[in-house]
Motif scaffolding. Structure first.
Motif, PDB file in Angstrom:
ATOM      1  N   ARG A  23       3.857   8.304  -8.067  1.00 28.79           N
ATOM      2  CA  ARG A  23       3.218   7.652  -6.992  1.00 28.79           C
ATOM      3  C   ARG A  23       3.825   6.247  -6.629  1.00 28.79           C
ATOM      4  O   ARG A  23       4.165   6.276  -5.300  1.00 28.79           O
ATOM      5  N   VAL A  24       4.023   5.700  -7.595  1.00 30.48           N
ATOM      6  CA  VAL A  24       4.657   4.508  -7.310  1.00 30.48           C
ATOM      7  C   VAL A  24       6.095   4.674  -6.725  1.00 30.48           C
ATOM      8  O   VAL A  24       6.689   3.906  -5.691  1.00 30.48           O
ATOM      9  N   LEU A  48       1.480   8.092 -12.218  1.00 34.24           N
ATOM     10  CA  LEU A  48       1.457   6.941 -11.626  1.00 34.24           C
ATOM     11  C   LEU A  48       2.982   6.546 -11.094  1.00 34.24           C
ATOM     12  O   LEU A  48       3.199   5.912 -10.062  1.00 34.24           O
ATOM     13  N   LYS A  49       4.008   6.965 -12.022  1.00 32.75           N
ATOM     14  CA  LYS A  49       5.529   6.512 -11.773  1.00 32.75           C
ATOM     15  C   LYS A  49       5.788   7.366 -10.678  1.00 32.75           C
ATOM     16  O   LYS A  49       6.532   7.005  -9.567  1.00 32.75           O
ATOM     17  N   LEU A  78       5.363   5.750  -3.342  1.00 35.33           N
ATOM     18  CA  LEU A  78       5.254   4.465  -2.613  1.00 35.33           C
ATOM     19  C   LEU A  78       6.299   3.444  -2.265  1.00 35.33           C
ATOM     20  O   LEU A  78       6.328   3.157  -0.735  1.00 35.33           O
ATOM     21  N   GLU A  79       7.247   3.361  -2.931  1.00 34.94           N
ATOM     22  CA  GLU A  79       8.091   2.857  -2.678  1.00 34.94           C
ATOM     23  C   GLU A  79       9.185   3.397  -1.864  1.00 34.94           C
ATOM     24  O   GLU A  79       9.824   2.740  -1.011  1.00 34.94           O
ATOM     25  N   HIS A  89       7.648   2.910   1.495  1.00 31.60           N
ATOM     26  CA  HIS A  89       7.671   1.493   1.813  1.00 31.60           C
ATOM     27  C   HIS A  89       9.097   1.031   2.326  1.00 31.60           C
ATOM     28  O   HIS A  89       9.202   0.626   3.145  1.00 31.60           O
ATOM     29  N   ARG A 130       0.723   8.189 -16.432  1.00 34.19           N
ATOM     30  CA  ARG A 130       1.647   7.503 -16.168  1.00 34.19           C
ATOM     31  C   ARG A 130       3.090   8.062 -15.502  1.00 34.19           C
ATOM     32  O   ARG A 130       3.223   7.286 -14.489  1.00 34.19           O
TER      33      ARG A 130
END
Length: 165
Positions: free
Chosen positions: A155-156, A152-153, A159-160, A163, A149
């Protein structure tokens, strides 16, 4: 020869001596009878003394037998007392044995109860160990999931950030 007067004196003297002789013979006969009576009495006394000696010997034998029987009776009384004491001691041992057997039975029952409790505790412990293993696995999975998690956080977030830029 002797004159008549002298003969008469001799005859009188002879008669007097005859009377004395008869009296002495009578006395002698009485004395002999007394002696015979004494001898008879002595023989009877000897016989009585012999009987008395026999009776005394029998009496001594009886006294010896009585003494022996009294000693045997005393010995029997002592043995009876010893046996009575042994019986009393045996009864005491029997009582102690009964008490110890009751204690043993009680202890055996307690042991069985404790063994059942131990078996229950072992079963429970095994279950707890299984639960602990599962909890360990879950914690391990949770850590892995938490790490995933967090990754993933991260990475998120990246990615954000990518982005947004």
């Amino acid at each position: 020869m002797l004159p008549n007067e002298e003969i008469q004196v001799l005859v009188i003297e002879n008669e007097r001596l005859q009377i004395q002789l008869q009296e002495l013979n009578y006395i002698l006969a009485e004395r002999e009878q007394e002696i015979a009576e004494f001898k008879k009495n002595k023989a009877e006394d000897t016989e009585l003394r012999s009987l008395l000696d026999i009776h005394l010997e029998e009496l001594q034998l009886m006294q010896n037998r009585i003494g022996k029987q009294q000693r045997q009776a005393a010995g029997a009384e002592e043995r009876e007392l010893e046996l009575q004491q042994e019986l009393t001691e045996a009864a005491r041992f029997q009582q102690q044995y009964s008490e110890l057997f009751q204690q043993y039975t009680y202890a055996s029952t307690q042991l069985e109860d404790l063994q059942q409790e131990i078996a229950k505790l072992k079963k429970r412990n095994a279950m707890l160990q299984q639960i602990a293993v599962k909890i360990g696995e879950m914690e391990s999975n949770m850590e892995i999931i938490t790490l995933e998690r967090d990754e993933l956080k991260a990475r998120v977030a990246e990615l954000e950030r990518l982005h947004e830029s």
